[in-house]
Design a protein around this motif. Structure first.
Motif, short mmCIF file in Angstrom:
data_model
loop_
_atom_site.label_atom_id
_atom_site.label_comp_id
_atom_site.label_asym_id
_atom_site.label_seq_id
_atom_site.Cartn_x
_atom_site.Cartn_y
_atom_site.Cartn_z
N THR A 2 48.55 38.18 52.00
CA THR A 2 48.58 37.85 50.56
C THR A 2 47.60 39.30 50.23
O THR A 2 46.66 39.65 50.67
N ALA A 5 42.93 40.62 44.91
CA ALA A 5 42.88 41.01 43.74
C ALA A 5 42.22 42.26 43.67
O ALA A 5 42.51 42.90 42.39
N HIS A 6 41.38 42.61 44.35
CA HIS A 6 40.39 44.08 44.08
C HIS A 6 40.33 44.53 45.63
O HIS A 6 40.02 43.91 46.67
N GLN A 144 44.17 49.95 37.72
CA GLN A 144 45.18 48.57 37.84
C GLN A 144 46.44 48.99 38.29
O GLN A 144 47.07 50.11 37.80
N HIS A 154 53.05 41.89 41.98
CA HIS A 154 51.59 41.57 42.40
C HIS A 154 50.75 42.62 41.46
O HIS A 154 51.06 43.84 41.68
N LEU A 156 46.74 44.05 41.23
CA LEU A 156 45.57 44.20 42.10
C LEU A 156 44.70 45.37 41.28
O LEU A 156 45.12 46.36 40.65
N ARG A 157 43.40 45.41 41.33
CA ARG A 157 42.67 46.34 40.68
C ARG A 157 41.70 47.19 41.80
O ARG A 157 41.27 46.55 43.17
#
Length: 548
Positions: A2, A5-6, A144, A154, A156-157
């Protein structure tokens, strides 16, 4: 797997440059995620010649042992005009050097060993195969990124993004950036074949050989009984026809017959190549940085492609790590990452200048260049003074004159080889226990302060500087060679004087990537503290006066 997110650092491209950068960042304790669009290591030999400098950089992540156990070292080569030798060159080397001038090894081995090194690092680093960056948008405080995995998007940052995704960089395209420069028309077919051979490991080149009249042909031995064969095709040959096995294999067989290689063989990989001298104007665009072929495309002639990309990684890793450490302390100067672009664009332009000269000889772009090459080759048959013109100009470490990181030079009378902006020459020294130690083995971590025969007071001051940085993730390393100081190292081969022009009391400050930052005839405590304080803030806050 997975996706988070960051991430602090997102590396797009899991080739040798991206994987080496990820391993270097992990060494510094910097978390990164690497995305690779393919599902594994590359196929085919691709980049094949690893320079001494690149071996050193791979040594910083612990990948040098595997690379040198597998690779085939070489020190020179031969060039032939038709069937007669016109050049035999040797690269500078001696048996005391840590690495060979060049090692032949297929690129997929380099990727594998860099990946293995990444997995051994204690830092939080991850690699995701079959993941492609399809959208990149810069923001005020990061980037981003939209990532495609098996058809699913997906988001992510990342605080920072490093594009290592090759000549067709999706990151470069997403930002609307274009490489600028020259593309040559001359095309080469590249063939890997498997055939046992007892020939020495050399770079071999034939101009207009009887086996392939009118062509230029190169051969390199590779691990696993693999020959890498590159030969030039005519301008009017169709690209699809040129790489068809029915056309490739007879040309290879003709050359093997000519040079007496009679063992059975089979093809492994066929590709087509043409030389490009292209670069971005800048390698930093806000929070996005470019490295390797995503930043520049350098001709293969002179083996500056992958080697320059690994140098990008070595230059960027410590700067990005120190930059992120500064952010954690509430300070965020841009000078380090701006200097990455300044230095590596400068290096690329040097590489392109050399690469263009080599390309114009190996694949003449017009009648005038072909005429000059023909004249040089004909004259070389009888006049050895002409033969250096055929030298392929192998890769060499480049200097960073004018870098904003260079300090004022307080020892200007010393040899230029150890001046600020120059790569530090390697030394084979002996530590206090008489154990042989290479200076280059200290690189890839913190800064190194090298001093020649300081008096007792100066040596004590240097040790106080090192002690004050002991709590840093990568503390200052001080190496005292000679003199009365306890624990001083020795210089049994005279390398320090020979290669640095060292005199008693002289000192050099070396960057984590092995480049000279500053040098002093007699170091002053205030100057040394001022030079080191931006990287070791505890020196700035310390009130203890150090008097080297």
């Amino acid at each position: 797997m997975t996706l988070p997110a960051h991430v602090p650092v997102l590396i797009v491209g899991g080739g040798p440059v991206g994987l080496t950068l990820a391993a270097l960042l992990a060494h510094y304790g910097i978390a990164s995620l690497t995305l690779e669009a393919d599902d594994g290591y590359c196929d085919g030999s691709r980049a094949i010649c690893i320079s001494r400098r690149s071996q050193e950089i791979l040594g910083w992540i612990g990948a040098d042992a595997a690379l040198n156990a597998t690779g085939l070292p070489w020190t020179g080569g031969r060039s032939y005009y038709r069937d007669r030798e016109v050049l035999h060159f040797e690269m500078p080397h001696d048996p005391l050097q840590r690495f060979a001038p060049m090692v032949n090894i297929q690129q997929y081995f380099v990727e594998e060993y860099a990946h293995q090194a990444l997995q051994r690092q204690p830092g939080p680093a991850a690699l995701h195969w079959s993941a492609r960056a399809v959208g990149v948008r810069s923001t005020a405080d990061g980037v981003q990124v939209d990532v495609d995995i098996a058809g699913h998007r997906h988001a992510l940052r990342a605080d920072w993004l490093v594009a290592c995704d090759g000549g067709r960089s999706s990151v470069r395209e997403a930002l609307g950036l274009k490489l600028e420069g020259m593309q040559y028309e001359g095309r080469y077919v590249i063939v890997d074949i498997e055939q046992a051979s007892h020939r020495p490991v050399e770079r071999l080149a034939w101009f207009d050989p009887p086996s392939n009249p009118g062509s230029t042909l190169l051969m390199h031995r590779q691990p696993g009984n693999v020959w890498r064969v590159d030969y030039q095709i005519r301008d009017d040959e169709d690209a699809a026809d040129a790489v068809a096995p029915g056309n490739v294999l007879p040309r290879v067989q003709s050359h093997l017959d000519m040079i007496g290689e009679t063992a059975p063989w089979k093809p492994l990989w066929i590709s087509l190549y043409n030389a490009k001298c292209l670069t971005l104007e800048r390698y930093r665009h806000g929070r996005v940085l470019f490295a390797g072929d995503a930043a520049h495309l350098v001709p293969i002639f002179g083996v500056r492609g992958l080697n320059s990309g690994l140098d990008d990684a070595g230059n960027l890793a410590w700067k990005l790590a120190w930059k992120l450490a500064w952010v954690l302390r509430g300070q965020a100067p841009d000078s380090l990452l701006d200097s990455y672009s300044d230095e590596r664009v400068h290096a690329t332009r040097q590489n392109l200048a050399y690469g263009a000269k080599s390309t114009e000889f190996m694949a003449p772009p017009d009648f005038g260049f072909r005429l000059m090459r023909e004249a040089a080759l004909r004259l070389a048959l009888s006049d050895e003074r002409v033969r250096p013109l055929i030298n392929p100009r192998q890769s060499a470490p480049l200097s960073y004159e004018g870098s904003p990181l260079n300090l004022a030079d307080d020892a200007a009378a010393q040899p230029l080889a150890a001046a600020p902006g120059q790569p530090a020459p390697d030394l084979l020294l002996a530590d206090a226990d008489a154990v042989p130690r290479y200076l280059s083995a200290c690189f890839g971590q913190g800064f190194v302060l090298l001093a020649c025969a300081p008096d007792a007071a100066m040596a004590a001051g240097l040790q106080r500087l090192a002690a004050a940085t002991r709590q840093a993730p990568d503390p200052l390393v001080t190496i005292v060679v000679g003199g009365p100081a306890p624990g001083a190292w020795s210089d049994p081969h005279g390398h320090l004087h020979e290669r640095f022009g060292a005199q008693p009391g002289t000192a050099w400050l070396l960057r984590p990537d092995g480049y000279v930052m500053g040098r002093w005839a007699m170091p002053d405590a205030t100057a040394l503290r001022a030079a080191l304080a931006p990287y070791y803030p505890m020196l700035e806050s310390s009130r203890q006066e150090t008097q080297p």
